[in-house]
Design an enzyme around this catalytic site. Structure first.
Site, short mmCIF file in Angstrom:
data_model
loop_
_atom_site.label_atom_id
_atom_site.label_comp_id
_atom_site.label_asym_id
_atom_site.label_seq_id
_atom_site.Cartn_x
_atom_site.Cartn_y
_atom_site.Cartn_z
N GLU A 1 37.73 43.42 42.03
CA GLU A 1 37.30 43.12 43.48
C GLU A 1 38.17 43.45 44.49
OE1 GLU A 1 37.61 39.26 40.53
OE2 GLU A 1 38.25 41.08 40.56
N HIS B 1 42.73 44.92 40.54
CA HIS B 1 41.54 44.04 40.06
C HIS B 1 40.22 44.81 40.48
CE1 HIS B 1 43.75 40.22 38.62
NE2 HIS B 1 44.32 41.54 38.38
N CYS C 1 42.45 37.55 43.71
CA CYS C 1 41.20 38.17 44.25
C CYS C 1 40.52 37.03 45.12
CB CYS C 1 40.20 38.40 42.98
SG CYS C 1 40.99 40.00 42.18
N CYS D 1 40.39 35.49 40.07
CA CYS D 1 41.55 34.80 40.04
C CYS D 1 41.98 34.49 41.50
CB CYS D 1 42.41 35.73 39.50
SG CYS D 1 42.91 37.35 40.40
#
Length: 150
Positions: free
Chosen positions: A56, A54, A87, A84
């Site tokens: 992040e 991801h 993260c 999410c």
């Protein structure tokens, strides 16, 4: 809202546009310290075949390497989509004091959309600002998924 929030969210959107060029879900992130972008990333799950890739998490890894510390004190994470659970866990563990996101995520958002992680008795709670450049951040995602469906 900080006057620089839109400026840095535009930088995160630039990362999201790069993701879209590679047929990745267009989410971008930048990490800022003392007014300087120290890390930037975009989603790379498809190209790297990595469920953890991801934007992040990639930005957090790069910022940690650059600063030589897992503690990202004094940093702000700008991300185009509400983080999410995975993260948000990384944000908490990296001790990032401030998170700024663009679009809400009604399927996995952890700062108010599905639930608010900051209401739980966790060891670190970042200051969160949502909705910065919401329209632009939402439209890049909806355009991407419209194209995918057609």
């Amino acid at each position: 809202m900080n006057k620089d929030d839109s400026y840095f969210m535009k930088r995160a959107l630039m990362q999201a546009r790069i993701a879209m060029k590679y047929d990745e879900v267009p989410v971008g992130a930048v990490i800022v310290k003392d007014g300087v972008v120290i890390s930037r990333a975009y989603n790379r799950r498809e190209s790297s075949k990595d469920p953890l890739a991801h934007a992040e998490l990639l930005a957090i890894r790069r910022a940690s390497k650059r600063l030589g510390s897992w503690r990202l004190s004094g940093c702000t994470l700008y991300v185009t989509l509400e983080p999410c659970p995975m993260c948000s866990g990384a944000i908490m563990n990296a001790r990032i004091p401030r998170v700024v996101y663009g679009a809400s995520d009604p399927k996995a958002g952890t700062y108010g959309s599905v639930y608010d992680l900051n209401t739980y008795p966790v060891n670190h709670k970042p200051e969160v600002t949502g909705g910065i450049m919401r329209e632009e951040c939402s439209s890049i995602l909806s355009d991407f998924f419209k194209k995918k469906r057609s």
